[in-house]
Design a protein around this motif. Sequence first.
Motif, PDB file in Angstrom:
ATOM      1  N   LEU A  32       0.832  -1.193   0.000  1.00 29.24           N
ATOM      2  CA  LEU A  32       0.000   0.000   0.000  1.00 29.24           C
ATOM      3  C   LEU A  32       0.870   1.247   0.000  1.00 29.24           C
ATOM      4  O   LEU A  32       1.971   1.260   0.570  1.00 29.24           O
ATOM      5  CB  LEU A  32      -0.922   0.004   1.226  1.00 29.24           C
ATOM      6  N   PRO A  33       0.422   2.329  -0.616  1.00 27.66           N
ATOM      7  CA  PRO A  33       1.239   3.550  -0.676  1.00 27.66           C
ATOM      8  C   PRO A  33       1.373   4.193   0.696  1.00 27.66           C
ATOM      9  O   PRO A  33       0.406   4.282   1.460  1.00 27.66           O
ATOM     10  CB  PRO A  33       0.468   4.448  -1.648  1.00 27.66           C
ATOM     11  N   THR A  34       2.569   4.650   1.013  1.00 26.18           N
ATOM     12  CA  THR A  34       2.847   5.309   2.291  1.00 26.18           C
ATOM     13  C   THR A  34       3.154   6.792   2.124  1.00 26.18           C
ATOM     14  O   THR A  34       3.503   7.450   3.108  1.00 26.18           O
ATOM     15  CB  THR A  34       4.036   4.623   2.986  1.00 26.18           C
ATOM     16  N   LEU A  51     -10.714   6.741   6.846  1.00 26.23           N
ATOM     17  CA  LEU A  51      -9.808   6.094   7.794  1.00 26.23           C
ATOM     18  C   LEU A  51      -8.437   5.843   7.187  1.00 26.23           C
ATOM     19  O   LEU A  51      -7.434   5.826   7.897  1.00 26.23           O
ATOM     20  CB  LEU A  51     -10.413   4.778   8.280  1.00 26.23           C
ATOM     21  N   GLY A  52      -8.382   5.600   5.904  1.00 25.50           N
ATOM     22  CA  GLY A  52      -7.118   5.305   5.222  1.00 25.50           C
ATOM     23  C   GLY A  52      -7.418   4.837   3.810  1.00 25.50           C
ATOM     24  O   GLY A  52      -8.503   5.083   3.270  1.00 25.50           O
ATOM     25  N   PHE A  53      -6.461   4.127   3.247  1.00 19.37           N
ATOM     26  CA  PHE A  53      -6.559   3.704   1.859  1.00 19.37           C
ATOM     27  C   PHE A  53      -6.245   2.222   1.762  1.00 19.37           C
ATOM     28  O   PHE A  53      -5.485   1.671   2.567  1.00 19.37           O
ATOM     29  CB  PHE A  53      -5.613   4.528   0.989  1.00 19.37           C
ATOM     30  N   THR A  54      -6.828   1.570   0.761  1.00 23.17           N
ATOM     31  CA  THR A  54      -6.765   0.121   0.648  1.00 23.17           C
ATOM     32  C   THR A  54      -6.534  -0.274  -0.799  1.00 23.17           C
ATOM     33  O   THR A  54      -6.151   0.553  -1.639  1.00 23.17           O
ATOM     34  CB  THR A  54      -8.064  -0.503   1.201  1.00 23.17           C
ATOM     35  N   ASP A  55      -6.808  -1.545  -1.113  1.00 28.91           N
ATOM     36  CA  ASP A  55      -6.590  -2.075  -2.459  1.00 28.91           C
ATOM     37  C   ASP A  55      -7.732  -1.662  -3.381  1.00 28.91           C
ATOM     38  O   ASP A  55      -8.891  -1.577  -2.960  1.00 28.91           O
ATOM     39  CB  ASP A  55      -6.495  -3.601  -2.415  1.00 28.91           C
ATOM     40  N   GLY A  76       1.281  14.634  -2.087  1.00 31.78           N
ATOM     41  CA  GLY A  76       1.960  13.345  -2.212  1.00 31.78           C
ATOM     42  C   GLY A  76       2.950  13.365  -3.355  1.00 31.78           C
ATOM     43  O   GLY A  76       3.085  14.344  -4.099  1.00 31.78           O
ATOM     44  N   GLU A  77       3.676  12.271  -3.481  1.00 33.23           N
ATOM     45  CA  GLU A  77       4.668  12.172  -4.535  1.00 33.23           C
ATOM     46  C   GLU A  77       4.029  12.193  -5.913  1.00 33.23           C
ATOM     47  O   GLU A  77       4.644  12.606  -6.884  1.00 33.23           O
ATOM     48  CB  GLU A  77       5.482  10.887  -4.358  1.00 33.23           C
ATOM     49  N   GLU A  78       2.801  11.739  -6.037  1.00 33.28           N
ATOM     50  CA  GLU A  78       2.115  11.701  -7.318  1.00 33.28           C
ATOM     51  C   GLU A  78       0.637  11.961  -7.089  1.00 33.28           C
ATOM     52  O   GLU A  78      -0.004  11.290  -6.282  1.00 33.28           O
ATOM     53  CB  GLU A  78       2.306  10.339  -7.985  1.00 33.28           C
ATOM     54  N   GLN A  79       0.078  12.949  -7.762  1.00 32.18           N
ATOM     55  CA  GLN A  79      -1.340  13.243  -7.655  1.00 32.18           C
ATOM     56  C   GLN A  79      -2.119  12.231  -8.486  1.00 32.18           C
ATOM     57  O   GLN A  79      -1.961  12.158  -9.700  1.00 32.18           O
ATOM     58  CB  GLN A  79      -1.619  14.674  -8.126  1.00 32.18           C
ATOM     59  N   ARG A  80      -2.953  11.468  -7.822  1.00 34.39           N
ATOM     60  CA  ARG A  80      -3.635  10.354  -8.471  1.00 34.39           C
ATOM     61  C   ARG A  80      -4.923  10.070  -7.709  1.00 34.39           C
ATOM     62  O   ARG A  80      -5.219  10.732  -6.709  1.00 34.39           O
ATOM     63  CB  ARG A  80      -2.738   9.115  -8.475  1.00 34.39           C
ATOM     64  N   ASP A  81      -5.674   9.117  -8.175  1.00 35.71           N
ATOM     65  CA  ASP A  81      -6.894   8.665  -7.515  1.00 35.71           C
ATOM     66  C   ASP A  81      -6.600   7.360  -6.790  1.00 35.71           C
ATOM     67  O   ASP A  81      -6.010   6.441  -7.362  1.00 35.71           O
ATOM     68  CB  ASP A  81      -8.017   8.457  -8.523  1.00 35.71           C
ATOM     69  N   VAL A  82      -7.016   7.279  -5.535  1.00 30.27           N
ATOM     70  CA  VAL A  82      -6.738   6.100  -4.712  1.00 30.27           C
ATOM     71  C   VAL A  82      -8.038   5.629  -4.069  1.00 30.27           C
ATOM     72  O   VAL A  82      -8.944   6.418  -3.810  1.00 30.27           O
ATOM     73  CB  VAL A  82      -5.687   6.412  -3.625  1.00 30.27           C
ATOM     74  N   PRO A  83      -8.160   4.318  -3.803  1.00 33.16           N
ATOM     75  CA  PRO A  83      -9.373   3.786  -3.163  1.00 33.16           C
ATOM     76  C   PRO A  83      -9.326   3.978  -1.648  1.00 33.16           C
ATOM     77  O   PRO A  83      -8.375   3.540  -0.996  1.00 33.16           O
ATOM     78  CB  PRO A  83      -9.349   2.305  -3.548  1.00 33.16           C
ATOM     79  N   PRO A  84     -10.326   4.609  -1.056  1.00 35.85           N
ATOM     80  CA  PRO A  84     -10.318   4.850   0.387  1.00 35.85           C
ATOM     81  C   PRO A  84     -11.166   3.845   1.154  1.00 35.85           C
ATOM     82  O   PRO A  84     -12.002   3.135   0.590  1.00 35.85           O
ATOM     83  CB  PRO A  84     -10.939   6.246   0.489  1.00 35.85           C
ATOM     84  N   VAL A  85     -10.952   3.812   2.467  1.00 42.27           N
ATOM     85  CA  VAL A  85     -11.850   3.139   3.404  1.00 42.27           C
ATOM     86  C   VAL A  85     -12.634   4.243   4.104  1.00 42.27           C
ATOM     87  O   VAL A  85     -12.101   4.962   4.951  1.00 42.27           O
ATOM     88  CB  VAL A  85     -11.078   2.277   4.415  1.00 42.27           C
ATOM     89  N   VAL A  86     -13.893   4.406   3.739  1.00 43.65           N
ATOM     90  CA  VAL A  86     -14.728   5.501   4.226  1.00 43.65           C
ATOM     91  C   VAL A  86     -15.646   4.973   5.330  1.00 43.65           C
ATOM     92  O   VAL A  86     -16.366   3.984   5.138  1.00 43.65           O
ATOM     93  CB  VAL A  86     -15.553   6.111   3.079  1.00 43.65           C
ATOM     94  N   ARG A 136      -7.361  -4.190   3.971  1.00 41.56           N
ATOM     95  CA  ARG A 136      -6.044  -3.658   4.303  1.00 41.56           C
ATOM     96  C   ARG A 136      -6.134  -2.137   4.413  1.00 41.56           C
ATOM     97  O   ARG A 136      -6.888  -1.494   3.681  1.00 41.56           O
ATOM     98  CB  ARG A 136      -5.014  -4.033   3.245  1.00 41.56           C
ATOM     99  N   LEU A 137      -5.340  -1.551   5.294  1.00 38.07           N
ATOM    100  CA  LEU A 137      -5.479  -0.125   5.575  1.00 38.07           C
ATOM    101  C   LEU A 137      -4.112   0.518   5.729  1.00 38.07           C
ATOM    102  O   LEU A 137      -3.215  -0.050   6.364  1.00 38.07           O
ATOM    103  CB  LEU A 137      -6.300   0.092   6.850  1.00 38.07           C
ATOM    104  N   GLN A 138      -3.972   1.696   5.132  1.00 36.66           N
ATOM    105  CA  GLN A 138      -2.818   2.553   5.346  1.00 36.66           C
ATOM    106  C   GLN A 138      -3.326   3.941   5.701  1.00 36.66           C
ATOM    107  O   GLN A 138      -3.968   4.619   4.895  1.00 36.66           O
ATOM    108  CB  GLN A 138      -1.926   2.627   4.099  1.00 36.66           C
ATOM    109  N   VAL A 139      -3.075   4.360   6.937  1.00 34.10           N
ATOM    110  CA  VAL A 139      -3.556   5.647   7.440  1.00 34.10           C
ATOM    111  C   VAL A 139      -2.735   6.768   6.802  1.00 34.10           C
ATOM    112  O   VAL A 139      -1.509   6.653   6.681  1.00 34.10           O
ATOM    113  CB  VAL A 139      -3.449   5.694   8.968  1.00 34.10           C
TER     114      VAL A 139
END
Length: 526
Positions: free
Chosen positions: A216-218, A234-238, A251-261, A472-475
């Motif tokens: 997961l991206p940090t 809460l964070g981001f997942t797969d 962030g290092e790259e502006q993109r779209d990421v899937p969140p845990v809402v 999976r979660l990355q805060v």
Amino acid sequence: MARRPLPRILSNGSAQIARSRELARTAADSATDVLHPLITITRGLRRLAGAGRRKWGDTPKDRRGPLLFLVASVVLVVALVPYGPLLAVIILMAAAAWHGRDQRPAEPTGPDESQTKRLQSLYEALVPYFSTAEDPAPLYTHGGEWDKAFPAYEFDDTGRVSRLVIHYPAYFTDGEADSRARIEQLLHAKSGRGREYHFAWDEEANELAVSVLPPLPTDIAAQRFVTAPGETVLGFTDPTDVQRTLPLTHGEEQRDVPPVVWRTGIRSTEPHLLVAGEPGSGTTTLLRSIALQALRYGDVLIVEGGGTGEYACLTGRDGVLAIECGLTGALASLEWAAHETERRLIAANRARQAGDPAPDDIKRPLWILLDRPSALGLLAGADGRQDPQSLLQAPLRHGRAANVTVVVADHFDCLDTLSDAVRQHTRARVVLGPASSSQLAAVLGVPPHTTPTPDVPPGRGYARLGSGPVHRLQVPATPDPYDDATTETHRRAVLDLLPTRTTPADADPAPLSANPVPAEVAVAEG
């Protein structure tokens, strides 16, 4: 003497056969030359169609509608333009001829020798678990054929298995957690440690799909996420686990990421949250991230049992009712929160009976964040005073109707000190940091369908909302901006999210008891 002409006859026959083969080869080459443009265009159209299917499959579901509308608009415009369809066909044929001009070599249809050995080793390791002496036609036998048990497989650049589909017999007890855990542990060991695997059990088809998950991206920092009122990231997942993406601005790259809402409010089914983890796993970071998001639409009350000043950046900010680190202040603040919950319930009930809308003073969400309440409970027990957790009965039981949300974070070794009300009403759960399968199952209710990650960065863990799946979660990185170890990028990201300071940091905050308690509540409490 009559047999001498035989060699001449044989030689003439061989010459005729060779001449016939040459004529057939020439005819085939001529046919290929004639059909070569058609073959090239057909191959190009096939490759263009494959690229279109891959593009459609990679497009998120929430963007497929606008993409389909755009394609339909382009087709309509081309159809209305004079000679548009003819030009479109010419362009399509030219593109197909360009993409089909080179005849790529055929890809290998099977694994090489080293990959075959890996698959055979996995097959032999599964024989004791997927075979029985009573089976008349066993799928798994020592020295058997692995290709019948593994219908699909993929390998990475290092030659290790990256994806594998496993057929198993119908009598395998795939409904038992212990049986699945033994197979997952075996595959984790045999497929290569140091990677995180995902296991998808299809009990109906008797199939197990094993795949390697990317890390997961940090690099995602705290920022103003595009969410509606009542939604907290809460964070981001797969990307395969959720059907929604959020755009990033930092962030290092502006993109779209899937969140845990996590959704809170009156219609939420999981109005309260419990966070567990080891020291340094990122539990305080998650609470700080939740506080910054909650201050956009509501008020926040923070009780810090550790007393380390992790929330000093929020002192005196607009919407922060109080930040309590001592036992006396925590008891007073939580007692006020209990009265405020009851006041909101009475006001909402009166408005509903009168047919009026709810008053504005109860529409604004109230957030109660408790970081390590077990530490305050120990102090209260030593002094013979009331445990602060006992004051959470009303906010936890009636918080959903009163628009009050409670978030509790504590360490693994202190979870047994949490009250029954906290355990029963915190149906949204998060586990951060390294944890065993038993710890994950105890907090989340079920173990995750993945193996533990070898390296656990801060804020990395798992989340489960109610009875849903485990993600999976990355805060997002939300450190204390006053900490010297914080990088300038993360410090600036947090400071930009802080509300304006309405009270000096060294001034005494206004007492929460300034909000009067209704007479009905006072009588009930008396």
